[in-house]
Design an enzyme around this catalytic site. Structure first.
Site, PDB file in Angstrom:
ATOM      1  N   HIS A   1      -5.815 -38.327  37.876  1.00 51.53           N
ATOM      2  CA  HIS A   1      -4.712 -37.686  37.036  1.00 51.53           C
ATOM      3  C   HIS A   1      -3.591 -39.047  37.552  1.00 51.53           C
ATOM      4  O   HIS A   1      -3.379 -39.480  38.563  1.00 51.53           O
ATOM      5  CB  HIS A   1      -4.612 -36.199  37.588  1.00 51.53           C
ATOM      6  CG  HIS A   1      -3.461 -35.689  37.225  1.00 51.53           C
ATOM      7  ND1 HIS A   1      -4.092 -35.108  36.190  1.00 51.53           N
ATOM      8  CD2 HIS A   1      -2.371 -34.974  36.191  1.00 51.53           C
ATOM      9  CE1 HIS A   1      -3.078 -34.156  34.763  1.00 51.53           C
ATOM     10  NE2 HIS A   1      -2.148 -34.214  35.656  1.00 51.53           N
TER      11      HIS A   1
ATOM     12  N   ASP B   1      -0.566 -22.382  34.624  1.00 53.38           N
ATOM     13  CA  ASP B   1      -0.019 -24.194  35.288  1.00 53.38           C
ATOM     14  C   ASP B   1      -0.198 -23.832  33.098  1.00 53.38           C
ATOM     15  O   ASP B   1       0.904 -24.807  32.901  1.00 53.38           O
ATOM     16  CB  ASP B   1      -0.950 -25.084  35.047  1.00 53.38           C
ATOM     17  CG  ASP B   1      -0.176 -25.993  34.521  1.00 53.38           C
ATOM     18  OD1 ASP B   1       0.366 -26.408  35.465  1.00 53.38           O
ATOM     19  OD2 ASP B   1      -1.006 -27.067  34.429  1.00 53.38           O
TER      20      ASP B   1
ATOM     21  N   ARG C   1       8.055 -25.891  31.055  1.00 52.86           N
ATOM     22  CA  ARG C   1       8.755 -27.437  31.267  1.00 52.86           C
ATOM     23  C   ARG C   1       9.375 -28.367  30.298  1.00 52.86           C
ATOM     24  O   ARG C   1      10.101 -28.912  30.540  1.00 52.86           O
ATOM     25  CB  ARG C   1       7.923 -28.236  32.615  1.00 52.86           C
ATOM     26  CG  ARG C   1       8.277 -26.727  33.692  1.00 52.86           C
ATOM     27  CD  ARG C   1       6.629 -27.550  34.598  1.00 52.86           C
ATOM     28  NE  ARG C   1       7.337 -28.705  35.336  1.00 52.86           N
ATOM     29  CZ  ARG C   1       6.219 -29.246  35.302  1.00 52.86           C
ATOM     30  NH1 ARG C   1       5.009 -29.105  35.685  1.00 52.86           N
ATOM     31  NH2 ARG C   1       6.305 -30.805  35.572  1.00 52.86           N
TER      32      ARG C   1
ATOM     33  N   SER D   1       1.702 -28.262  39.524  1.00 57.27           N
ATOM     34  CA  SER D   1       0.958 -28.136  38.046  1.00 57.27           C
ATOM     35  C   SER D   1      -0.424 -29.159  38.481  1.00 57.27           C
ATOM     36  O   SER D   1      -1.066 -28.584  37.971  1.00 57.27           O
ATOM     37  CB  SER D   1       1.576 -28.591  37.333  1.00 57.27           C
ATOM     38  OG  SER D   1       1.242 -28.896  35.722  1.00 57.27           O
TER      39      SER D   1
ATOM     40  N   LYS E   1      -4.828 -27.890  38.645  1.00 53.39           N
ATOM     41  CA  LYS E   1      -5.475 -27.201  37.792  1.00 53.39           C
ATOM     42  C   LYS E   1      -6.432 -27.916  38.152  1.00 53.39           C
ATOM     43  O   LYS E   1      -8.165 -27.897  38.128  1.00 53.39           O
ATOM     44  CB  LYS E   1      -5.962 -27.984  36.460  1.00 53.39           C
ATOM     45  CG  LYS E   1      -4.705 -28.981  36.531  1.00 53.39           C
ATOM     46  CD  LYS E   1      -3.600 -28.645  34.831  1.00 53.39           C
ATOM     47  CE  LYS E   1      -2.912 -30.170  34.311  1.00 53.39           C
ATOM     48  NZ  LYS E   1      -1.542 -30.161  34.576  1.00 53.39           N
TER      49      LYS E   1
END
Ligand code: URA
Length: 432
Positions: free
Chosen positions: A82, A161, A168, A183, A187
């Site tokens: 990520h 999320d 957001r 966030s 996940k």
């Protein structure tokens, strides 16, 4: 519970109890708390921050808002990756097939664009027919067949999320350490890979503008991951200019395909290789062997072939010639001779959004063909009148002259060549 009082409590700087955090997250995933109250709470957290235990509660409540896939139980070697969000950051699209081609399964939970950054999900949407794995069965089937899956936050996985991410994106509440940690980690933990490679961006195009902020964010992400039994390697990487030379959905897919084919943008390639080495090192490969294998997979066509398999397994057409094309292009000339001394990557990200490559309001349609090419890098010599960028204009009506002026203003030109900045600024966690 009176949710107005809960918002007021956070607004005034007090710590929320477990029940209050749960009410917020449950309200987000079920729709029981209206958008305006969710947005007010997000803004209160953005301004007031959250304690370590509040952040942990947020992560857990958001993780548990949907089902847990427990990927690591069936695929113990699987790695997730990520980025905290950048500009021209196409790494995930290269990383997944590259690491899978080296024999390490990739379980990737991807996000849509956020603020001025473009998201992996939006880029994948540019591929005709591409569908992310909708549930655990589909995800595991793809992981077994081609060594990788791409999934999205959904009604099944971390639905809180999904809701909060969209809110957001359009309420100026993205750059908040606890909200970013919650966030990302909710996940990731819901998918449940046991290994995670994190790219924490730092600089003008990142949510963390300074190294100190990036270190705090990386430390918090690693602490939450390790606390949940996940092995995490975080690299803090330079986002003081766009990573790759292309911004926008179809554009970034093309950029990824070029790198997978052994060519392409040098910075994008270099950072992806660094992070791929981290993934292989977690799987127990010595770093020099990992690097050699990665270079071989890029050179011999096997990383690109794996990309084709992964795209087809997700219902997509890997033929890059079928990606959407802009309706017209406009070149941006350099206003003066000199050296590029800095690039406001966030400003360029917002230009891409204004062209249609991201969302300004919830529900906005992303224009998959729209984007930007940046032809210069910090330290390059430029000549007045020569192209420094190209606008790629899709369906959205655009004032091309004003947009070109914004791009030119974002690329600063001076008389002295600046010192180069390393691509990897620091590391937190992971195997040496
Ligand atoms: N990526 C995410 O998934 N969430 C954030 O908040 C930032 C980057």
């Amino acid at each position: 519970m009176n949710f107005v009082e809960v918002i007021a409590k956070k607004r005034d700087g007090s710590e929320l109890s477990e029940a209050e955090v749960q009410a917020f997250v449950h309200g987000a995933s079920t729709g029981q708390v209206p958008d305006e109250q969710l947005a007010a709470m997000l803004m209160a957290i953005c301004i007031r921050g959250a304690s370590r235990s509040e952040t942990q509660r947020l992560v857990e409540a958001m993780r548990d808002s949907g089902v847990l896939w427990r990927t690591g139980e069936s695929f113990p070697e699987a790695v997730d990756k990520h980025s905290t969000g950048g500009v021209g950051d196409t790494v995930s699209l290269v990383f997944a097939p590259l690491v899978a081609a080296c024999g390490v399964p990739v379980a990737m939970m991807a996000g849509a664009g956020l603020g001025h950054t473009q998201g992996t999900l939006d880029k994948l949407a540019a591929i005709p027919g591409f569908r992310t794995a909708a549930n655990r069965g589909e995800a595991f089937d793809r992981l077994g067949r081609c060594g990788a899956f791409f999934a999205a936050q959904s009604q099944e996985i971390a639905p809180a999320d999904r809701k909060l991410y969209l809110l957001r994106d359009t309420t100026g509440t993205v750059p908040s350490l606890p909200l970013i940690v919650a966030s990302i980690m909710s996940k990731k933990l819901a998918v449940g890979a046991r290994r995670l490679v994190l790219d924490v961006k730092c600089g003008s195009g990142a949510f963390c503008k300074t190294l100190a902020e990036a270190r705090d964010l990386a430390g918090a992400l690693v602490a939450v991951g390790e606390g949940a039994g996940v092995e995490v390697a975080a690299a803090i990487t330079d986002m003081s200019q766009p990573l790759g030379d292309r911004l926008g959905c179809a554009n970034e897919v093309r950029a990824a395909v070029e790198v997978l084919g052994g060519a392409g943008d040098e910075r994008l390639r270099r950072l992806t290789v660094e992070l791929a080495v981290d993934a292989l090192a977690m799987a127990g490969r010595p770093r020099p062997d990992a690097l050699a294998e990665i270079e071989r997979r890029l050179a011999d066509g096997s990383a690109l072939a794996r990309w084709g398999e992964i795209v087809r397994a997700h219902g997509g057409d890997p033929d890059a010639a079928r990606l959407p094309r802009p309706r017209r292009t406009v070149t941006v000339p350099a206003p003066a001779d000199g050296f590029v001394t800095g690039v406001d990557a966030e400003a360029l990200g917002w230009v891409a959004v204004s062209l249609g490559a991201g969302r300004l309001r919830q529900g906005d349609q992303v224009d998959l063909a729209a984007g930007l090419q940046v032809h210069t890098r910090v330290g390059d010599r430029v000549e007045a009148g020569r192209p420094i960028a190209t606008l790629e204009i899709g369906e959205r009506p655009v004032d091309a002259e004003a947009t070109a002026a914004r791009v030119a203003a974002a690329i600063r030109i001076g008389e002295t060549r600046p010192a180069p900045v390393p691509l990897v600024l620091a590391r937190v966690g992971g195997k040496a």
